[in-house]
Design an enzyme around this catalytic site. Structure first.
Site, mmCIF file in Angstrom:
data_model
loop_
_atom_site.group_PDB
_atom_site.id
_atom_site.type_symbol
_atom_site.label_atom_id
_atom_site.label_comp_id
_atom_site.label_asym_id
_atom_site.label_seq_id
_atom_site.Cartn_x
_atom_site.Cartn_y
_atom_site.Cartn_z
ATOM 1 N N SER A 148 0.836 -1.196 0.000
ATOM 2 C CA SER A 148 0.000 0.000 0.000
ATOM 3 C C SER A 148 0.873 1.249 0.000
ATOM 4 C CB SER A 148 -0.973 -0.047 1.181
ATOM 5 O OG SER A 148 -1.936 0.977 1.105
ATOM 6 N N GLU A 166 -13.443 11.204 -9.633
ATOM 7 C CA GLU A 166 -13.144 12.467 -10.306
ATOM 8 C C GLU A 166 -11.718 12.490 -10.853
ATOM 9 O OE1 GLU A 166 -13.934 15.396 -7.339
ATOM 10 O OE2 GLU A 166 -16.084 15.480 -7.794
ATOM 11 N N HIS A 190 -4.325 -0.615 -4.041
ATOM 12 C CA HIS A 190 -5.752 -0.939 -3.855
ATOM 13 C C HIS A 190 -6.489 -0.639 -5.179
ATOM 14 C CE1 HIS A 190 -5.312 -1.379 0.514
ATOM 15 N NE2 HIS A 190 -4.580 -0.293 0.475
#
Length: 290
Positions: A148, A166, A190
């Site tokens: 991560s 967005e 992720h």
């Protein structure tokens, strides 16, 4: 540059088993694929001294370092590696403490946990710890592993902010400098579960020299010699190659407006597929044409 070390970057949510459970052996069978073939096992295999390697878990990115660190120690222990400990670096001055630096110098593997990659780089960037880390990666048989935030921070270019829905509006994706172990890539994590492909599209269209790497959860890449990539784990790695972009409106639209991109190339990798960062050629391990 002939890189001697290895990078193992992971998309997050590594299936290391539920080591908070007291009945560890009973829960092991449901994690059998992880124990036998998973990414943490591969980290041990790729390390200099295998199960005897000195592994240091770095929890700097995490908001719960005292909880997450011991979880990784238990996971590595269960996989046969018992020379494992945790380094807690929560302030910049700690990254210059002699004891911390000595432990880094002695390490065969560092495992950076998840959390906030901006916290990681703002605390470690430009410190003696960072300098030693890069030197070990370039010059020693050493493994930098990160999940991560620890993966996102490994490259020179680092995404630290940007909403998924967005992401293709100009200016929505924020990029800064990472720890700088590998150049000419930008890494997002992720990736599949959080629908972040638009973030990579914007990162790449701004500079098509940079290869976008999207890592799914419990999925990673082993990068050797700084150039050869192999997909690890149970999910997908998405690569975004902007070198053949034919047109875009990036410089013509205002901030917050949608971005158009013509002819953006993508590749999808799964376990054991490889990709060469010099030639940009991908090899599918189980190709239907072999």
């Amino acid at each position: 540059m002939n890189i001697q070390g290895k990078l193992i970057i992971i998309g997050g949510a590594v299936d290391k088993g539920s080591f908070t459970e007291t009945d560890l052996d009973k829960s092991a069978p449901q994690n059998l694929n992880f124990f036998e073939e998973g990414i943490l096992k591969r980290i041990i295999k790729e390390s200099k001294n295998k199960e005897n390697s000195r592994i240091e878990v770095i929890t700097t990115a995490s908001k719960i370092p005292r909880e997450i660190g011991p979880e990784y120690v238990k996971a590595f222990n269960y996989l046969g590696a018992n020379n494992v400990d945790v380094i807690h670096i929560e302030r910049r001055e700690q990254a210059s403490e002699p004891e911390v630096l000595d432990r880094l110098r002695a390490a065969d593997v560092v495992m950076f946990t998840g959390g906030d990659q901006l916290r990681l780089t703002s605390i470690l960037g430009g410190t003696t710890f960072d300098e030693i880390l890069i030197g070990k990666y370039r010059n020693e048989d050493f493994v930098y592993a990160g999940t991560s935030a620890g993966a996102a921070a490994a490259s020179n270019n680092m995404i630290y902010q940007g909403s998924s829905h967005e992401a293709l509006l100009k200016g929505e994706v924020k990029i800064t400098s990472g720890l700088g172990l590998i150049d000419d890539v930008v890494i997002d994590t992720h990736f599949v579960q959080r629908g972040r492909i638009g973030r990579l599209f914007q990162a790449v269209v701004g500079n098509p020299k940079v290869l976008g790497i999207g890592l799914g959860e419990d999925t990673g890449l082993l990068i050797t010699n700084g150039r050869q990539m192999e997909a690890l784990g149970s999910g997908l790695v998405i690569l975004v190659d902007g070198r053949e972009i034919k047109d875009t409106n990036l410089t013509q639209v205002e901030l917050g407006q949608p971005i158009s991109i013509n002819h953006l190339v993508t590749h999808v990798m799964s376990k054991s597929d490889t990709f060469d960062l010099d030639t940009f050629k991908m090899t599918i391990k189980s190709s239907q044409y072999v």
